[in-house]
Design a protein around this motif. Structure first.
Motif, PDB file in Angstrom:
ATOM      1  N   GLY A 292       2.579 -32.408  58.568  1.00 37.22           N
ATOM      2  CA  GLY A 292       1.959 -31.465  59.497  1.00 37.22           C
ATOM      3  C   GLY A 292       0.790 -30.743  58.862  1.00 37.22           C
ATOM      4  N   TYR A 293      -0.307 -30.629  59.606  1.00 36.35           N
ATOM      5  CA  TYR A 293      -1.501 -29.917  59.134  1.00 36.35           C
ATOM      6  C   TYR A 293      -1.717 -28.746  60.087  1.00 36.35           C
ATOM      7  CZ  TYR A 293      -6.019 -29.667  56.650  1.00 36.35           C
ATOM      8  OH  TYR A 293      -7.075 -29.291  55.860  1.00 36.35           O
ATOM      9  N   TYR A 294      -1.617 -27.511  59.552  1.00 37.81           N
ATOM     10  CA  TYR A 294      -1.675 -26.314  60.381  1.00 37.81           C
ATOM     11  C   TYR A 294      -2.868 -25.433  59.986  1.00 37.81           C
ATOM     12  CZ  TYR A 294       2.993 -27.857  61.667  1.00 37.81           C
ATOM     13  OH  TYR A 294       4.055 -28.597  62.114  1.00 37.81           O
ATOM     14  N   ASP A 295      -3.040 -24.354  60.717  1.00 30.78           N
ATOM     15  CA  ASP A 295      -4.170 -23.473  60.476  1.00 30.78           C
ATOM     16  C   ASP A 295      -4.131 -22.910  59.058  1.00 30.78           C
ATOM     17  OD1 ASP A 295      -4.949 -23.913  63.044  1.00 30.78           O
ATOM     18  OD2 ASP A 295      -4.212 -22.016  63.843  1.00 30.78           O
TER      19      ASP A 295
ATOM     20  N   THR B  30      -2.719 -24.876  55.740  1.00 28.66           N
ATOM     21  CA  THR B  30      -1.302 -24.909  55.421  1.00 28.66           C
ATOM     22  C   THR B  30      -0.732 -26.230  55.913  1.00 28.66           C
ATOM     23  OG1 THR B  30      -1.091 -22.513  55.622  1.00 28.66           O
ATOM     24  CG2 THR B  30       0.928 -23.798  55.797  1.00 28.66           C
TER      25      THR B  30
ATOM     26  N   ARG C 149       0.002 -24.460  50.698  1.00 32.76           N
ATOM     27  CA  ARG C 149      -1.247 -23.782  51.065  1.00 32.76           C
ATOM     28  C   ARG C 149      -2.308 -24.207  50.070  1.00 32.76           C
ATOM     29  NH1 ARG C 149       3.220 -21.143  52.218  1.00 32.76           N
ATOM     30  NH2 ARG C 149       3.410 -20.093  54.232  1.00 32.76           N
TER      31      ARG C 149
ATOM     32  N   GLN D 284      -4.456 -33.613  63.671  1.00 32.88           N
ATOM     33  CA  GLN D 284      -3.658 -32.388  63.787  1.00 32.88           C
ATOM     34  C   GLN D 284      -4.471 -31.157  63.393  1.00 32.88           C
ATOM     35  OE1 GLN D 284      -0.070 -32.706  61.488  1.00 32.88           O
ATOM     36  NE2 GLN D 284       0.447 -34.697  62.321  1.00 32.88           N
ATOM     37  N   ALA D 285      -5.410 -31.346  62.461  1.00 35.65           N
ATOM     38  CA  ALA D 285      -6.204 -30.222  61.972  1.00 35.65           C
ATOM     39  C   ALA D 285      -7.170 -29.711  63.015  1.00 35.65           C
ATOM     40  CB  ALA D 285      -6.952 -30.613  60.704  1.00 35.65           C
TER      41      ALA D 285
ATOM     42  N   GLN E 180     -11.334 -27.831  59.301  1.00 34.67           N
ATOM     43  CA  GLN E 180     -10.735 -27.072  58.211  1.00 34.67           C
ATOM     44  C   GLN E 180     -11.250 -27.673  56.904  1.00 34.67           C
ATOM     45  OE1 GLN E 180      -6.844 -25.324  58.495  1.00 34.67           O
ATOM     46  NE2 GLN E 180      -6.343 -26.558  60.289  1.00 34.67           N
TER      47      GLN E 180
ATOM     48  N   ARG F  73      -0.024 -35.165  66.868  1.00 35.65           N
ATOM     49  CA  ARG F  73       0.568 -33.854  66.631  1.00 35.65           C
ATOM     50  C   ARG F  73       1.720 -33.996  65.638  1.00 35.65           C
ATOM     51  NH1 ARG F  73       3.129 -33.186  72.696  1.00 35.65           N
ATOM     52  NH2 ARG F  73       4.555 -34.943  72.634  1.00 35.65           N
ATOM     53  N   PRO F  74       2.087 -32.912  64.975  1.00 36.90           N
ATOM     54  CA  PRO F  74       3.209 -32.983  64.037  1.00 36.90           C
ATOM     55  C   PRO F  74       4.513 -33.223  64.785  1.00 36.90           C
ATOM     56  CG  PRO F  74       1.892 -30.983  63.729  1.00 36.90           C
ATOM     57  CD  PRO F  74       1.471 -31.593  65.030  1.00 36.90           C
TER      58      PRO F  74
END
Length: 997
Positions: free
Chosen positions: A252-255, A258, A285, A436-437, A457, A587-588
């Motif tokens: 998973g690639y999040y805001d 992270t 992170r 995902q990013a 990102q 998506r994750p």
């Protein structure tokens, strides 16, 4: 020797024999095998049954993209379904079973679904099960009749119910550079960044680093690619600033850069070492991420392409070179690009017989013709596979002349005897994490693939991920990415010298061979090319609608194999180029993630046992405890034989008649200090606090920025620049975050500090007609009469020698005082107050009595301040200052927040004198068979000893205007229906005479 095991080669340890079972049958493999490679070595071709048609399915891939060979792994009574056999490392005692079949994999009654024909096409359940039922069940919806059977048939593996005894860990990691993928590009990126002194994490989902370098057959710096990879990994492992994470899937690639990752720590072991978890969840992170995730080989779409024995060419190469296992004895290849020729040569070297290479392109290069000759394979250029033969294993195939430009077939069919057909439809960069990013992929017509989007990102791509399929390009991009990620200058050191395999992996744009029979696009969900065209004919032209209507690219597949072929067929049906059709966003999670790893250490009763200083006293004196937010608090102090209702009624009545004491240590307490403290509180609260005198307290209300009520409580002014704010128990943490956010982000110029001091103070609230007399008998150092301690006044004194702070305020509607002492003296002061109250009949009371008295008085709590109500809804608009702005003031007068039909706080009296239930609806007309037209709902209810009735607080449309009218409670879930009277929420002492004394 196993039937398909090569005599030499592979990374397996042939001296170590591993024993395991699959579907109850015993097998052996070698250390380093996956379940897939070990079963293939034993001649197993049937691994699973397809989702809808229950067609026999074999291996398609060799890695995480495997859609067919999903198994359930058993450890005792614990079962974990839907694991790709290609990702299960065998160990002694491994027990695995196949899925989605009854009674067995070889003889599955579900295969009768194949006789359903077009009835089972895309969306069949939407269209088939919506009609009415005829016969004995006439009048019911057909879906309601069939739903039970459909749900039993749906799904793949079966989840277990036994408790999982495994341990899981959760880790947080920080790094300058996270490199995802350890092929040549990833290894070079990690090395370049590490050489610059950056803190580097290198993660790869495989057990061994090196990626395709392990089986590519190329040389790097004069050594095999596999040896070069091992040397580079050893160099990285010797650096203190590098963390290597094998068997770790970044999913998973999040805001905020992270990323979530799952490390399989002991899944490959028979017995975990002491202290080892089964899996470890990583929250990483990263300053910069290097995505070197490689690419997936695509299948070709032709009739019979799902038969066991049909496999991806690169997967077969990997089985041969990495595991020493041949996909068959007589192998044919079907391709639209050059990469399959390299696979043919590698398989020939491993000992396979290559009977034919079928290439849809008529203009095959001389270099590829030479490779076909080296593989001793007949080359059929300008041909296509139009059918496969066999049952649960491939026995042959049929080919026909093919024009790649028009897609037309011509000439007679020709049969070829083969037990393995390898296909290669080109390569799709693994762009899932980049998608995902947060951006849209970009189509590359030369590669017939979606390339990663422009970064939104801090990530940099390298290698096949970017469409650079040559090893030399991947190494160059990897080093550049690593240097950039670490902030280093361009390197002048020579790059490793690569002796590359010949050929161009860019495919011809051919995605379907149109011949008689089912051609599968999504192997996992049985989505055919005809299903995609059917979706187009029925109006599902958006790629997102296509995905959901046909289930293309869902579940564990996530479009790894199926996306591009499916989109190409849709594009053809629409008469548009693929870029205009687009692609679904990924998506994750990138692959399936165990629920155990997500929970990690947070399982069972996750609430911390947060206890007040008087907790042990409560237990010793008969309190029945329950959790309230994060705290354990007394519910009642029950006498022998008392029900909960009888206990709280007794406690509340005794408090109103004489005096009662309750533990309020759990209230949130925040010290607000500094030259601008008063100004800050004016901005936070809806009412004024800068005018509050020292030694006085004031009730305050906070709004959210959107104008809705957030929290309430009292704040005490202890000095010119010092305040003590109290909050509700449940919202203490949220209020603290709220204050810190505004000080740090919105008003950093204010000279204010906020400190949570909840645990520093023990609190006891003593209330009732005799409360003042009880205090006066035990407090020294201050008077507590009306002159010394008026309503909302604060004094300091001592009780039993302990310094205390006393504020006169009330939540019960009686004259009441809150007594605060240092937490370490809480029980001492509590016991002194109880001793002083004995002559007056003082009772201890719990939350039930506290709630009863606050309902009688009409005070609001979190049940009413529920994130949807405004100050006006709660009749607190008198607290909205017109002299100053405050948080939420700009938004509180929006049209929707002042509409006349909003839910407003009211009181209810049960006219049938029966208990009411929180959540019950209020209606004007009672219709027990068909409840409808709710006016609002009950927020809190109790039996009122002061009124002798069952009462409630509720939020009702136009509530104040309905005072004195009748309505009904409608609570079908608990079968509670009956008449109520709508009244003011102030049931008891509405003028405040008892509270003010």
């Amino acid at each position: 020797m196993s039937p398909r095991r090569t005599e030499t080669g592979g990374r397996i340890d042939r001296l170590r024999t591993i024993r395991f079972t699959f579907d109850g049958a015993p097998y052996t493999g070698h250390a380093g095998d996956t379940l897939a490679s070990a079963l293939l070595a034993n001649g197993v071709t049937l691994f699973g049954r397809s989702f809808k048609y229950h067609r026999p399915r074999g291996l398609l891939a060799a890695g995480v993209e495997e859609p067919n060979a999903l198994v359930t792994v058993l450890r005792g009574e614990v079962r974990e379904p839907n694991i790709a056999a290609t990702m299960v490392e065998i160990y002694d005692g491994l027990v695995a079973v196949s899925q989605n079949r009854t009674p067995s994999l070889a003889w599955d009654i579900g295969a009768l679904n194949q006789l359903g024909g077009k009835i089972l096409s895309a969306g069949f359940y939407y269209k088939t099960f919506m009609g009415p039922v005829i016969g004995p069940l006439k009048g019911t919806r057909f879906w309601m009749f069939c739903e039970h059977f459909i749900r039993r048939a749906a799904g793949l593996g079966k989840a277990g119910t036994a408790r999982d005894p495994a341990r899981y860990e959760r880790m947080n990691a920080f790094c300058d550079v996270l490199v995802v993928g350890s092929g040549p590009a990833g290894l070079m990126a990690a090395k370049a960044a590490a050489d610059q002194g950056a803190r580097v994490i290198l993660a790869d989902l495989e057990a061994h680093f090196g990626g395709s370098a392990n089986w590519s057959g190329e040389t790097i710096d004069g050594m095999s690619a596999a040896d070069w990879a091992q040397r580079t990994v050893a160099q990285l492992g010797g650096n203190d600033n590098v963390r290597l994470l094998p068997r770790t899937t970044v999913w998973g690639y999040y805001d905020g850069n992270t990323l979530a990752a799952l490390e399989r720590v002991t899944d490959h072991k028979e017995v975990a070492a002491k202290g080892e978890p089964r899996q470890r969840y990583w929250a990483i992170r990263a300053g910069t991420v290097v995505l070197a995730t490689g690419s997936f080989e695509r299948p070709l779409v032709f009739p019979g392409n799902d038969r066991p024995g049909v496999m991806l060419a690169h997967a077969a190469e990997r089985y041969a070179v990495e595991y020493g296992v041949l996909s068959g004895q007589r192998i044919a290849l079907f391709t639209n690009n050059d990469s399959a020729y390299r696979s043919a040569v590698a398989l020939k070297k491993a000992g396979a017989a290559i009977v034919a290479i079928i290439d849809v392109r008529g203009d095959v290069s001389n270099e590829m013709r030479r490779l076909a000759s080296d593989a001793e394979a007949e080359l059929l250029a300008g041909h296509a596979v139009v059918a496969t033969e066999g049952g649960k294993a491939l026995t042959g195939l049929k080919v026909q002349r093919f024009d790649a430009m028009s897609g037309a077939l011509s000439g007679d069919e020709r049969s070829i005897h083969a037990d393995s057909l390898l296909m290669s439809g080109g390569w799709s960069p693994t762009i899932h994490l980049a998608s995902q990013a947060g951006a849209k992929a970009e189509w590359d017509p030369a590669r017939q693939a979606f390339l990663p989007p422009k970064p939104t990102q801090r990530w940099i791509g390298a290698g096949a991920f970017t469409g650079s399929f040559s090893t030399a390009e991947a190494i160059a991009e990897g080093r550049a990415a690593g240097l950039q990620a670490a902030g280093g200058a361009a390197s002048s050191a020579p790059l490793p010298v690569v002796e590359a395999a010949p050929g161009n992996p860019d495919p011809a744009p051919v995605f379907e061979i149109k011949a008689k029979g089912k051609s599968f696009v999504d192997f996992q969900h049985d989505v055919t090319a005809e299903d995609v065209r059917l979706a187009h004919r029925e109006g599902f032209v958006s790629v997102e609608h296509l995905k959901r209507y046909t289930t293309l690219g869902m579940a564990t597949d996530q479009g790894k194999n199926s996306n591009v072929p499916g989109l190409a067929i849709m594009a053809e049906a629409l008469g548009k180029p693929i870029p205009e059709v687009g692609t679904t966003r990924f998506r994750p999670p990138y692959t399936a993630v165990s629920i155990g790893s997500l929970a990690a250490e947070r399982f069972g009763d996750l609430k911390p046992e947060r206890l007040t200083p008087m907790h042990d006293w409560h237990l010793a004196n008969g309190a029945r405890m329950y959790s309230a937010g994060l705290w354990y608090r007394p519910m009642i102090y029950g006498l022998a034989g008392e029900t909960v209702e009888q206990a709280y009624v007794r406690e509340a009545r005794a408090t109103r008649e004489s005096a009662g004491i309750v533990d309020v240590s759990t209230l949130g307490k925040i010290a607000v200090q500094g030259p601008d403290a008063a100004e800050f509180l004016d901005r936070v609260y809806t009412n004024m606090f800068s005018t509050l005198a020292v030694g006085k307290a004031r009730y305050g209300l906070m709004l959210r920025e959107d104008g809705l009520a957030f929290d309430d409580g009292t704040t005490w002014r202890l000095g010119e620049q010092e305040f003590l704010m109290t909050t509700t128990t449940a919202n203490a943490g949220k209020v603290m975050q709220h204050l810190e956010y505004f000080l740090d982000v919105i008003w950093p110029e204010l000279k204010v500090t906020v400190t949570s001091v909840t645990d520093e103070w023990a609190g006891a609230a003593i209330g009732g007609p005799n409360a003042r007399a009880i205090l006066a008998s035990c407090v020294t150092g201050t008077a507590v009469d009306n002159a010394a301690l008026p309503f909302m006044g604060i004094v300091h004194g001592r009780i039993a020698g302990v310094p205390v702070m006393i504020c006169r305020l009330s939540f019960s509607g009686e004259m009441a005082f809150e007594v605060y002492s240092g937490a370490g003296y809480g029980t001492h002061v509590w016991e002194a107050l109880i001793e002083a109250g004995k002559p007056f009949g003082l009772v201890t009371y719990g939350l039930e009595a506290l709630g009863t008295m606050r309902i009688e008085k009409g005070h609001v709590t979190g049940a009413e301040i529920d994130g949807r109500t405004t100050a006006r809804d709660l009749h607190l608009d008198w607290m909205l200052s017109k002299k100053k702005p405050f948080i939420g003031s700009a938004m509180m007068d929006r049209e929707g927040l002042i509409a006349p039909d909003r839910l407003e706080l009211v009181g209810l009296v049960a006219l049938d004198n029966r208990p009411l239930n929180g959540g019950g609806h209020i209606v004007e007309e009672l219709d027990e068979a068909n409840p409808h037209d709710s006016l609002g709902h009950i927020t809190a209810c109790c039996y009122s000893p002061a009124l002798g009735k069952y009462i409630a607080l509720a939020l009702v449309k136009g509530g104040k205007a309905r005072h004195g009218t009748r309505a009904f409670v409608s609570d079908p879930l608990r079968n509670r229906f009956g008449p109520v009277e709508i009244v003011s929420n102030h049931f008891y002492d509405p003028d405040g005479s008892r509270m003010h004394g």
